[in-house]
Write a protein that holds these residues in place. Structure first.
Motif, PDB file in Angstrom:
ATOM      1  N   ARG A   1       0.885  -1.309   0.006  1.00 17.58           N
ATOM      2  CA  ARG A   1       0.138   0.101   0.068  1.00 17.58           C
ATOM      3  C   ARG A   1       0.875   1.274   0.164  1.00 17.58           C
ATOM      4  O   ARG A   1       2.121   1.165   0.384  1.00 17.58           O
TER       5      ARG A   1
ATOM      6  N   THR B   1       4.725  -1.456   5.343  1.00 22.42           N
ATOM      7  CA  THR B   1       4.235  -0.132   5.290  1.00 22.42           C
ATOM      8  C   THR B   1       3.732   0.609   6.428  1.00 22.42           C
ATOM      9  O   THR B   1       4.470   1.536   6.944  1.00 22.42           O
TER      10      THR B   1
ATOM     11  N   ASP C   1      -3.338  -4.309   6.460  1.00 21.27           N
ATOM     12  CA  ASP C   1      -3.948  -4.465   4.993  1.00 21.27           C
ATOM     13  C   ASP C   1      -3.785  -6.078   4.943  1.00 21.27           C
ATOM     14  O   ASP C   1      -2.911  -6.341   4.650  1.00 21.27           O
TER      15      ASP C   1
ATOM     16  N   TYR D   1       0.946 -14.861  -1.813  1.00 21.27           N
ATOM     17  CA  TYR D   1       1.983 -14.569  -1.149  1.00 21.27           C
ATOM     18  C   TYR D   1       2.957 -15.804  -0.834  1.00 21.27           C
ATOM     19  O   TYR D   1       4.020 -15.909  -1.490  1.00 21.27           O
TER      20      TYR D   1
ATOM     21  N   ASP E   1       4.127 -11.631  10.606  1.00 20.87           N
ATOM     22  CA  ASP E   1       3.767 -12.193   9.171  1.00 20.87           C
ATOM     23  C   ASP E   1       4.197 -13.665   9.181  1.00 20.87           C
ATOM     24  O   ASP E   1       5.200 -14.017   9.879  1.00 20.87           O
TER      25      ASP E   1
ATOM     26  N   SER F   1      -1.340 -21.778   6.613  1.00 24.60           N
ATOM     27  CA  SER F   1      -1.461 -21.000   8.122  1.00 24.60           C
ATOM     28  C   SER F   1      -1.807 -19.411   7.433  1.00 24.60           C
ATOM     29  O   SER F   1      -2.101 -18.320   8.271  1.00 24.60           O
TER      30      SER F   1
ATOM     31  N   ALA G   1      -3.742 -16.246   5.690  1.00 24.94           N
ATOM     32  CA  ALA G   1      -5.240 -16.291   5.313  1.00 24.94           C
ATOM     33  C   ALA G   1      -5.295 -15.991   3.920  1.00 24.94           C
ATOM     34  O   ALA G   1      -5.600 -14.863   3.691  1.00 24.94           O
TER      35      ALA G   1
ATOM     36  N   GLY H   1       5.058  -6.038   3.274  1.00 29.80           N
ATOM     37  CA  GLY H   1       6.046  -5.181   3.084  1.00 29.80           C
ATOM     38  C   GLY H   1       6.357  -4.174   4.001  1.00 29.80           C
ATOM     39  O   GLY H   1       7.465  -3.464   3.858  1.00 29.80           O
TER      40      GLY H   1
HETATM   41  C1  LIG Z   1      -1.440  -7.363   1.870  1.00 33.16           C
HETATM   42  S1  LIG Z   1       0.057  -8.054   2.621  1.00 33.16           S
HETATM   43  C2  LIG Z   1       0.144  -6.931   3.626  1.00 33.16           C
HETATM   44  C3  LIG Z   1       1.071  -5.787   2.626  1.00 33.16           C
HETATM   45  C4  LIG Z   1       1.554  -4.634   3.420  1.00 33.16           C
HETATM   46  N1  LIG Z   1       0.358  -3.886   4.026  1.00 33.16           N
HETATM   47  C5  LIG Z   1       2.560  -3.553   2.594  1.00 33.16           C
HETATM   48  O1  LIG Z   1       1.818  -2.639   2.427  1.00 33.16           O
HETATM   49  O2  LIG Z   1       3.413  -4.073   2.228  1.00 33.16           O
HETATM   50  C6  LIG Z   1      -0.729  -9.233   3.654  1.00 33.16           C
HETATM   51  C7  LIG Z   1       0.034 -10.080   4.447  1.00 33.16           C
HETATM   52  O3  LIG Z   1      -0.413 -10.893   5.169  1.00 33.16           O
HETATM   53  C8  LIG Z   1       0.221 -12.260   5.404  1.00 33.16           C
HETATM   54  N2  LIG Z   1      -0.413 -13.285   6.270  1.00 33.16           N
HETATM   55  C9  LIG Z   1      -1.334 -13.869   5.630  1.00 33.16           C
HETATM   56  N3  LIG Z   1      -1.807 -14.734   6.640  1.00 33.16           N
HETATM   57  C10 LIG Z   1      -1.374 -14.453   7.794  1.00 33.16           C
HETATM   58  C11 LIG Z   1      -1.380 -14.917   9.086  1.00 33.16           C
HETATM   59  N4  LIG Z   1      -2.415 -15.921   9.412  1.00 33.16           N
HETATM   60  N5  LIG Z   1      -0.651 -14.347   9.929  1.00 33.16           N
HETATM   61  C12 LIG Z   1       0.080 -13.340   9.763  1.00 33.16           C
HETATM   62  N6  LIG Z   1       0.270 -12.813   8.536  1.00 33.16           N
HETATM   63  C13 LIG Z   1      -0.339 -13.321   7.424  1.00 33.16           C
HETATM   64  C14 LIG Z   1       0.713 -12.585   4.214  1.00 33.16           C
HETATM   65  O4  LIG Z   1       1.968 -13.087   4.163  1.00 33.16           O
HETATM   66  C15 LIG Z   1       0.922 -11.146   3.451  1.00 33.16           C
HETATM   67  O5  LIG Z   1       2.172 -10.626   3.678  1.00 33.16           O
END
Ligand SMILES: C[S@@+](CC[C@H](N)C(=O)[O-])C[C@H]1O[C@@H](n2cnc3c(N)ncnc32)[C@H](O)[C@@H]1O
Length: 668
Positions: free
Chosen positions: A46, A87, A470, A479, A103, A506, A508, A85
């Motif tokens: 984002r 942010t 996010d 991912y 993460d 694990s 989501a 990432g």
């Molecule tokens: C949309 S990304 C976040 C991007 C971030 N906001 C950015 O701007 O860079 C969502 C993240 O959630 C992580 N994720 C998915 N399932 C998860 C879980 N159960 N616990 C922690 N992180 C998780 C993914 O690996 C991914 O990196």
């Protein structure tokens, strides 16, 4: 609306116009606006400016609420349970907050550690220079060529290959275009389709000896009429044949030439050395997933096959030469070599044809999946110039520029048409790592990083000021599956730095192939419940961005929030994606995010969202605004079952009329 006992600026106001104008600049080149957040490749990032504005909405001291005012969150703790990432972490630390970032995937955690930890730039520069020198000594002999004019031996810049296909007549090579380059003097450099020689329109006498070339899109042989066949049984990197070599001669400048015997010998020599490399093939197997299936469908079952033998020699040497005596340096250089993989595999394409060309390499993940070039580009990672995708270029743009910016972050002044940036004096985009939530206090800008699933967090109850995140947008980006491309190398470079074998399930993220949304609902519900547990009861806010076309994505999100006991206080819709980005251009993509401001239901006595019955409108802003309003309305309704929620979304987003009245308590 009967607001929660404690109100925050963001509950009722957000400068959408300002956010939009900032985001329109930032989405065009995010690296440029947040250089310290982009050390390593990650997806779905984002805008930093949008998240700075969101976090400014939590600042209670009016003097610090302005976007350009430094700080404002000193003493606050911000949690990002799905940090990606990073942010949120970077923006919150700049504002003086202490942060917790989580993460499931190791790359986000390692990247946040590398970029948020203060490190000495001179030490990094010396360390990189030493590393690069060692690498150049051991591999640059593989990446050499000769000037076509004076035969001077020079470093190879990159080599271009055509994809080999077969018909009854024999082999043909398929390229994106027979045109290689529009030269500054107006001449056009191209391949002769009959012999594969490089020529300009006026200079070529074809002897008809050499590979036949066709442009992509021609699937049948013009001679025998047969369909051109791929070679799925041939290792991927060997499915291409070299057709051009680029380099730079000090005397005769930049050149593109047809490969000579020495260029071909260099590849043959590297291919002979490939089997001797100490790379354990079993550690690079492709595990089936939504995106990696694209590799398996093309007979690619090992990530090593995505690299030419010269690239593998370089990677194997890089792993050997990473410094053992300085963990901060090793972390930064390992992430650098890893992120450079995106510009140094045989999945890279060539984007040097256009007159206006920003760098030659089309990187591996220009789309949120795998794409397979016709004209493949084999880059030279140790090319001594700061050319696209080389270690020199990436070290300076990702580490040097990132760290310099982190010490004095800059913000663009809008609406100035002229790009003018001002320093936000007093802010630092770095902090001190601590190893537990309890150690976050009392100082500012501490950070606690966790690799694991946020369904359960080692964080005390009611201690977090805000969750700003996010989440995965349902099934939009896979991912964990995509990041395997990097993880198979990083686990080799940093074996003890993370849990490299974490359970993909694990995450989501809903599989694209899964008709049910259960997986996403189950995990997001658990994550939101955990967020509610750790948030401060009255002032705690859950804030995140979201967008999606599909009703089942919004239904899944609604069910998770509903079960976790949140209600929507407000929503804002902002620009979030550059429509020209390769991964969405020409697709009917949403370019707006809904920013959702939520609080625990029991803390908000009543909100009066009304369902939005306006006809289905595919326009990005209005569609996203309508969905966010609908979400508010659904979370208000008592005693809804998941199937009723799904029914609401299915009926609403397919334009069927939906009973109820039309206005939001905060209708703008
Ligand atoms: C949309 S990304 C976040 C991007 C971030 N906001 C950015 O701007 O860079 C969502 C993240 O959630 C992580 N994720 C998915 N399932 C998860 C879980 N159960 N616990 C922690 N992180 C998780 C993914 O690996 C991914 O990196």
């Amino acid at each position: 609306m009967c607001p929660p006992k404690t109100t925050l600026p963001i509950d009722s106001r957000f400068d959408v116009e300002f956010a939009d104008s900032m985001a329109r600049y930032e989405t065009y080149n995010k690296h440029h606006y947040r250089p310290n957040t982009y050390l390593h490749k990650w997806w779905g990032r984002r805008c930093g400016s949008t998240f700075r504005l969101i976090l400014k909405g939590l600042v209670e001291e009016p003097a610090q609420q302005s976007y350009y005012a430094p700080g404002g969150l000193e003493g606050k703790v911000i949690l990002d349970p799905m940090m990606g990432g990073g942010t949120t972490l970077h923006e919150a630390i700049r504002l003086g907050a202490s942060v917790i970032g989580v993460d499931v995937d190791p790359i986000p955690v390692l990247q946040a550690r590398a970029t948020l930890t203060d490190r000495s730039l001179p030490a990094l520069k010396t360390g990189f220079a030493h590393f690069f020198e060692g690498l150049s000594e051991s591999v640059s002999a593989c990446f050499r060529t000769h000037c076509p004019v004076c035969d001077e031996q020079v470093p190879l810049w990159y080599a271009l290959y055509g994809l080999r296909r077969r018909c009854a007549c024999g082999d043909v090579l398929v390229v994106d275009s027979l045109i290689i380059r529009h030269e500054p003097d107006g001449t056009v450099l191209r391949w002769c389709e009959r012999c594969g020689e490089i020529c300009t329109d006026t200079s070529h006498i074809c002897h008809g000896v050499g590979p036949r070339l066709v442009e992509k899109g021609q699937d049948r042989c013009e001679v025998c009429g047969e369909r051109l066949q791929d070679e799925p049984d041939t290792p991927f990197y060997r499915r291409y044949e070299m057709l051009a070599v680029a380099g730079h001669c000090a005397e005769h400048g930049l050149f593109h030439k047809s490969p000579d015997g020495r260029d071909l010998d260099s590849v043959r020599g590297a291919n002979e050395r490939r089997a001797e490399l100490s790379l354990r093939v079993e550690e690079f197997c492709v595990v089936p997933g939504d995106k990696s299936i694209q590799l398996l469908n093309r007979g690619i079952d090992n990530y090593l096959d995505l690299f030419s033998s010269r690239q593998l020699i370089y990677l194997s040497e890089a792993a050997r030469l990473l410094p053992d005596d300085d963990p901060v340096l090793r972390l930064n250089l390992a992430l650098l070599v890893s992120t450079a993989l995106e510009f140094n595999s045989m999945l890279c394409g060539f984007k040097g044809v256009k007159k206006r060309r920003a760098g030659a390499v089309r990187h591996t993940f220009s789309h949120h999946g795998y794409s397979f070039p016709y004209t493949a580009l084999e880059n030279n990672p140790v090319y001594p110039r700061r050319a696209s995708g080389t270690l020199q270029k990436l070290f300076h743009s990702r580490i040097v520029r990132g760290l310099t910016w982190a010490r004095e972050p800059l913000e663009r002044v809008v609406p100035d048409a002229q790009a003018r940036f001002v320093p936000i004096t007093g802010e630092l985009d770095m902090g001190t790592e601590v190893r537990s939530a309890e150690s976050l206090f009392p100082s500012v800008r501490n950070f606690f990083l966790i690799q694991g699933s946020s369904v359960q967090l080692p964080v005390p109850t009611a201690g977090i000021d805000a969750v700003v995140t996010d989440p995965p947008y349902f099934d939009s980006i896979q991912y964990g599956d995509l990041s395997a491309f990097f993880r198979v190398w990083l686990r080799r470079f940093l074996p003890d730095a993370a849990d490299w074998d974490y359970a993909q399930k694990s995450a989501a993220v809903n599989s694209e192939r899964d008709t049910m949304a259960d997986h996403y609902v189950e995990l997001m519900t658990a994550i939101f419940r955990e967020c509610r547990r750790v948030l401060k009861p009255d002032s705690g806010r859950l804030i995140f961005t979201f967008h999606h076309w599909q009703p089942r994505a919004w239904a899944a999100l609604s069910i998770a929030l509903y079960d976790a006991g949140f209600v929507l206080l407000n929503r804002y819709v902002v620009h979030a994606e550059n429509p020209m980005s390769v991964h969405i251009s020409k697709m009917r993509a949403l370019t707006h995010d809904a920013i959702l401001i939520l609080a625990a239901r029991e803390r908000v006595h009543e909100t009066r969202w009304k369902s939005d019955i306006s006809p289905f409108d595919p326009e990005s802003y209005r569609f996203t605004h309508r969905c966010a309003t609908m979400l508010g309305w659904i979370l208000d309704q008592p005693g809804l079952s998941p199937s009723e929620i799904e029914k609401f979304w299915n009926s609403s987003l397919h334009g069927d009329e939906f009973s109820g009245t039309l206005d939001g308590p905060l209708a703008d």
